[in-house]
Design a protein around this motif. Structure first.
Motif, short mmCIF file in Angstrom:
data_model
loop_
_atom_site.label_atom_id
_atom_site.label_comp_id
_atom_site.label_asym_id
_atom_site.label_seq_id
_atom_site.Cartn_x
_atom_site.Cartn_y
_atom_site.Cartn_z
N ILE A 1 0.85 -1.19 0.00
CA ILE A 1 0.00 0.00 0.00
C ILE A 1 0.89 1.24 0.00
CG2 ILE A 1 -1.73 1.32 1.28
CD1 ILE A 1 -2.74 -1.30 2.44
N VAL A 2 0.65 2.16 -0.94
CA VAL A 2 1.44 3.39 -1.01
C VAL A 2 0.60 4.62 -0.69
CG1 VAL A 2 3.13 2.48 -2.62
CG2 VAL A 2 1.04 3.56 -3.50
N GLU A 3 -0.74 4.47 -0.68
CA GLU A 3 -1.57 5.63 -0.36
C GLU A 3 -2.94 5.16 0.10
OE1 GLU A 3 -3.32 9.74 -2.47
OE2 GLU A 3 -1.86 8.48 -3.52
N GLU A 4 -3.48 5.84 1.11
CA GLU A 4 -4.83 5.60 1.60
C GLU A 4 -5.54 6.94 1.77
OE1 GLU A 4 -5.01 1.66 4.29
OE2 GLU A 4 -3.76 3.25 5.14
N THR A 5 -6.73 7.03 1.22
CA THR A 5 -7.50 8.28 1.30
C THR A 5 -8.95 7.96 1.64
OG1 THR A 5 -6.09 9.35 -0.35
CG2 THR A 5 -8.25 10.34 0.05
N GLU A 6 -9.51 8.73 2.56
CA GLU A 6 -10.89 8.50 2.98
C GLU A 6 -11.84 9.40 2.19
OE1 GLU A 6 -13.53 8.25 7.11
OE2 GLU A 6 -11.34 8.48 7.17
N GLY B 1 9.50 3.48 4.30
CA GLY B 1 9.26 3.13 5.69
C GLY B 1 8.66 4.23 6.51
N MET B 2 8.33 5.35 5.87
CA MET B 2 7.73 6.48 6.59
C MET B 2 6.37 6.77 5.99
SD MET B 2 11.03 9.00 7.03
CE MET B 2 11.28 9.13 5.26
N SER B 3 5.68 7.75 6.57
CA SER B 3 4.37 8.14 6.06
C SER B 3 4.16 9.63 6.23
CB SER B 3 3.26 7.37 6.77
OG SER B 3 3.19 7.72 8.13
N LYS B 4 3.32 10.19 5.39
CA LYS B 4 2.95 11.61 5.48
C LYS B 4 1.44 11.70 5.38
CE LYS B 4 3.61 16.15 3.39
NZ LYS B 4 4.30 16.94 2.33
N THR B 5 0.84 12.42 6.32
CA THR B 5 -0.62 12.49 6.37
C THR B 5 -1.09 13.92 6.09
OG1 THR B 5 -0.68 10.73 8.03
CG2 THR B 5 -2.67 12.07 7.76
N ARG B 6 -2.07 14.02 5.20
CA ARG B 6 -2.77 15.28 4.95
C ARG B 6 -4.23 15.08 5.36
NH1 ARG B 6 -2.05 16.97 -1.10
NH2 ARG B 6 -2.78 14.81 -1.37
N TYR B 7 -4.90 16.21 5.63
CA TYR B 7 -6.29 16.13 6.10
C TYR B 7 -7.20 16.93 5.17
CZ TYR B 7 -4.31 14.14 10.31
OH TYR B 7 -3.63 13.34 11.19
#
Length: 333
Positions: free
Chosen positions: A272-277, A293-299
């Protein structure tokens, strides 16, 4: 009920003749001969005023010749149409007192391709042939409902049948290859499968009332999957998965045609490279991108990109409004 049939057929004949006449006008008539059944020519005026039995021969600028038989000013008997600049018959229609009862089309070699027998205004028997003249299929329809069907191979053996509205129907192209197969129940298809050349499945479509209902699957010419989508009466509703080179690269959900739930993007079908709600077709919630191995979250809030703090404030505001609405509802109850 029986008294309505001749009236309907008469109207059908008039409409057919009307369309026939319009086509002649549009194609530009070069000449028109009126020939009595005893073989002598008569004028247009005399033909129209007397209702002689005989033929009208129409030559069109595009090289087509139409020969129509008449009696008492009704189309009655054979009407033929040739291929352009040829004496080969392209179609033969049989009329009875203005009513079309049978139509047959032919290929350039004069071999029949298709015949429609109008057994009643709503009941039609259609016969098709292979290019070599052997039967391809025979079907009977009541309006749009398939009643009976037989589908033959080139050895004139029936491979598939529809009996009393149930069975399997096949459709072949001009090269005699099977391009579609349908499961028929109660006169209508409940599953349609189309094929690539050489018989590889292309699209598998579940149907209900002529609409897509269930999981639709699409395959590449190599047989690898391209997509799986869930439909409810022609509307995307449920999980959907999409593939590249046979590997899953996108998963998402729909509700009433709009994205709802978690959309996931993959690499090599697993990572998985991206998850969006999504909610009701708009981005609403966290969107996370994974890398090294890291992640970046936007809202997102109603499709607008917001900060994490503002997103939490808006959620808290939503919750407070919901509480107030619930209290007000209880008071008025």
């Amino acid at each position: 009920m029986k008294r309505c049939i001749p009236i309907f057929l008469s109207l059908l004949g008039i409409l057919t003749f009307g369309c026939h006449s319009n086509r002649e006008n549009n194609e530009e008539i070069i000449s028109k001969r009126y020939i009595h059944k005893y073989g002598y020519d008569v004028s247009k005026e005399e033909w129209e005023s007397t209702g002689y039995p005989g033929q009208v021969i129409t030559s069109l600028r595009n090289g087509i010749t139409i020969t129509s038989s008449y009696e008492d000013n009704f189309l009655h008997g054979p009407t033929t149409q040739t291929y352009p600049y040829s004496q080969t018959t392209e179609s033969l229609s049989i009329y009875e007192r203005g009513n079309l009862v049978k139509k047959t089309t032919y290929n350039l070699r004069g071999i029949p391709q298709k015949e429609e027998a109008f057994l009643s205004p709503s009941h039609i028997r259609t016969t098709r042939w292979y290019a070599n003249g052997t039967p391809l299929s025979v079907e009977e329809h009541h309006n749009t409902e398939l009643l009976e069907g037989e589908y033959f191979n080139k050895q004139n053996v029936a491979e598939y049948r529809v009996n009393k509205g149930s069975g399997t129907r096949i459709i072949r192209d001009q090269h005699e290859q099977i391009v579609a197969k349908e499961v028929i129940e109660y006169g209508y298809p409940t599953l349609r499968e189309t094929f690539h050349p050489h018989g590889i499945p292309h699209i598998v479509t579940p149907l209900s009332g002529g609409k897509i209902h269930g999981v639709k699957k699409v395959y590449a010419p190599t047989g690898e999957p391209i997509s799986k989508e869930t439909y409810k009466l022609n509307v995307l509703d449920g999980p959907a998965t999409y593939y590249q080179n046979g590997c899953r690269y996108l998963e998402l959900n729909f509700k009433n045609g709009l994205k709802k739930g978690i959309e996931r993007h993959y690499i090599d079908g697993e990572t998985i490279v991206e998850e969006t709600e999504w909610i009701d077709g708009v981005k609403h919630g966290p969107s996370i991108v994974y890398f090294d191995g890291m992640s970046k979250t936007r809202y997102f809030y109603n499709n607008a990109l917001v900060s994490k703090e503002h997103y939490r404030e808006l959620l808290q505001l939503e919750e407070n409004i919901a509480i107030m609405n619930d209290r007000a509802k209880r008071i008025y109850e």
